[in-house]
Design an enzyme around this catalytic site. Sequence first.
Site, mmCIF file in Angstrom:
data_model
loop_
_atom_site.group_PDB
_atom_site.id
_atom_site.type_symbol
_atom_site.label_atom_id
_atom_site.label_comp_id
_atom_site.label_asym_id
_atom_site.label_seq_id
_atom_site.Cartn_x
_atom_site.Cartn_y
_atom_site.Cartn_z
ATOM 1 N N ASP A 175 1.997 3.914 2.930
ATOM 2 C CA ASP A 175 0.960 4.806 2.380
ATOM 3 C C ASP A 175 1.549 5.935 1.532
ATOM 4 O O ASP A 175 1.537 5.850 0.297
ATOM 5 C CB ASP A 175 0.087 5.343 3.520
ATOM 6 C CG ASP A 175 -1.331 5.670 3.111
ATOM 7 O OD1 ASP A 175 -1.692 5.396 1.956
ATOM 8 O OD2 ASP A 175 -2.092 6.187 3.958
ATOM 9 N N ASP A 176 2.023 6.992 2.157
ATOM 10 C CA ASP A 176 2.614 8.155 1.453
ATOM 11 C C ASP A 176 3.843 8.565 2.272
ATOM 12 O O ASP A 176 3.808 9.568 3.010
ATOM 13 C CB ASP A 176 1.615 9.324 1.401
ATOM 14 C CG ASP A 176 0.285 8.909 0.795
ATOM 15 O OD1 ASP A 176 0.191 8.826 -0.439
ATOM 16 O OD2 ASP A 176 -0.663 8.646 1.573
ATOM 17 N N GLU B 121 -10.498 4.009 7.416
ATOM 18 C CA GLU B 121 -9.365 4.873 7.774
ATOM 19 C C GLU B 121 -9.948 6.132 8.413
ATOM 20 O O GLU B 121 -9.901 6.306 9.623
ATOM 21 C CB GLU B 121 -8.529 5.217 6.526
ATOM 22 C CG GLU B 121 -7.363 6.178 6.816
ATOM 23 C CD GLU B 121 -6.774 6.829 5.556
ATOM 24 O OE1 GLU B 121 -7.437 6.869 4.502
ATOM 25 O OE2 GLU B 121 -5.638 7.349 5.656
ATOM 26 N N HIS C 152 -9.875 1.489 -0.185
ATOM 27 C CA HIS C 152 -9.665 2.218 1.064
ATOM 28 C C HIS C 152 -10.983 2.266 1.843
ATOM 29 O O HIS C 152 -12.009 2.704 1.314
ATOM 30 C CB HIS C 152 -9.232 3.668 0.795
ATOM 31 C CG HIS C 152 -7.785 3.838 0.426
ATOM 32 N ND1 HIS C 152 -7.230 3.280 -0.682
ATOM 33 C CD2 HIS C 152 -6.785 4.534 1.035
ATOM 34 C CE1 HIS C 152 -5.948 3.616 -0.742
ATOM 35 N NE2 HIS C 152 -5.651 4.379 0.275
ATOM 36 N N HIS D 280 1.085 4.922 -2.415
ATOM 37 C CA HIS D 280 0.642 5.750 -3.552
ATOM 38 C C HIS D 280 1.888 6.361 -4.189
ATOM 39 O O HIS D 280 2.635 7.070 -3.499
ATOM 40 C CB HIS D 280 -0.276 6.863 -3.056
ATOM 41 C CG HIS D 280 -1.483 6.353 -2.323
ATOM 42 N ND1 HIS D 280 -2.731 6.288 -2.897
ATOM 43 C CD2 HIS D 280 -1.629 5.869 -1.059
ATOM 44 C CE1 HIS D 280 -3.590 5.786 -2.023
ATOM 45 N NE2 HIS D 280 -2.949 5.525 -0.898
ATOM 46 N N HIS E 65 0.837 -1.199 0.000
ATOM 47 C CA HIS E 65 0.000 0.000 0.000
ATOM 48 C C HIS E 65 0.874 1.251 0.000
ATOM 49 O O HIS E 65 1.276 1.752 1.059
ATOM 50 C CB HIS E 65 -0.916 -0.028 1.232
ATOM 51 C CG HIS E 65 -1.970 1.043 1.259
ATOM 52 N ND1 HIS E 65 -3.317 0.765 1.409
ATOM 53 C CD2 HIS E 65 -1.888 2.388 1.168
ATOM 54 C CE1 HIS E 65 -4.008 1.897 1.411
ATOM 55 N NE2 HIS E 65 -3.157 2.912 1.276
HETATM 56 N N1 ADE Z 1 -4.463 9.042 -1.318
HETATM 57 C C1 ADE Z 1 -3.209 9.095 -0.933
HETATM 58 N N2 ADE Z 1 -3.087 8.756 0.359
HETATM 59 C C2 ADE Z 1 -4.330 8.466 0.807
HETATM 60 C C3 ADE Z 1 -4.866 8.042 2.034
HETATM 61 N N3 ADE Z 1 -4.098 7.836 3.111
HETATM 62 N N4 ADE Z 1 -6.190 7.851 2.120
HETATM 63 C C4 ADE Z 1 -6.961 8.052 1.051
HETATM 64 N N5 ADE Z 1 -6.505 8.439 -0.128
HETATM 65 C C5 ADE Z 1 -5.193 8.638 -0.260
HETATM 66 ZN ZN ZN Z 2 -3.658 4.888 0.949
#
Ligand code: ADE
Ligand code: ZN
Length: 323
Positions: A270-271, A192, A189, A13, A11
């Site tokens: 995630d990011d 969250e 998703h 992006h 996971h």
């Molecule tokens: N796009 C990028 N990161 C995200 C996240 N944590 N939740 C939803 N969309 C995303």
């Molecule tokens: Zn995500």
Amino acid sequence: MIADVKKAELHCHIEGAASPELVKAQAVKYGADVSSFIAGDGYVWSDFTEFLHAYDGAAALFRSEEDYAALAQSYLEGIAAENAIYAEIFVSPDHALAAGLSPETYFNGLASGIGAARASSGIECRMIVVGIRHLGAEKVEAAARIAADRPHPLITGFGMAGEERFGRVSDFARAFDIARDAGLGITIHAGELDGADSVRNALDHVRPSRIGHGVRAIEDPDLVQRLAEEGVVLEVCPGSNLALQVFPDMATHPFDRLHRAGVKVTLSSDDPPHFHSSIAHEYKLAADAWGYDAAKLTGFTRTAIEAAFVDEPTRAILLGQLA
Ligand code: ADE
Ligand code: ZN
């Protein structure tokens, strides 16, 4: 200990993996101003909406096949140096189109970065096309059709990212039907920013084998039991959850409780630069919080490889690397 554990990331992006340093270099290249979302060496945001602004601002500065090749290569070589053997990246045709790139050029650029990283480090990677929920069902269906045309052999899955609280999951069911019928792996998703009901709705309407995050399922014991019984795999991103204040600290984070309830859990970033994280940092957060040893951590990697959207010969090779 953490450095020696083989890791897998399900996971991440790809636009969210761009470091502020790389984004600033892109801004110089294209004569753009990043001051609304980068200050000094870091991204600046204080809630999910501002995070999305920073994410979109960074993405808008990747405008060519070469830009995306370099981004994918640098991300993958970075995690390979942390002993990751496998990664899946979320790729968003909507972000490519907004930056003036055709989806085909975008996928080809990413694929050449994936190939270069594989050649230099051995890391395997696949792409999951995502639709962006807050852009609406039509756009998400369009993304699903792009993925369903199977534009590149490294595209093996379909998912949905973006603002979870936008619309109802059922609005997006058609997009997932299109992707599932094309043989793509399905993830979404949920759980969250939105609560346990969002996870239940995702299971009912989308029938995913994996859920992105899913951690707020912990609010409903029956749902936790259902996840365990159905073997649905959660792509858990603790560092992201802390940064976005889904949970205040690791002591209250439900990863270990979900695991002990029999839910299949994995670790991802995630990011990563937005959340001051990396795949190794995620493994370390979990090890520090719950005292996991190397065998336990490798078990989470095994769960990830078993749930990966990858062909069986490659899965067997990856599992062999964990033996
Ligand atoms: N796009 C990028 N990161 C995200 C996240 N944590 N939740 C939803 N969309 C995303
Ligand atoms: Zn995500």
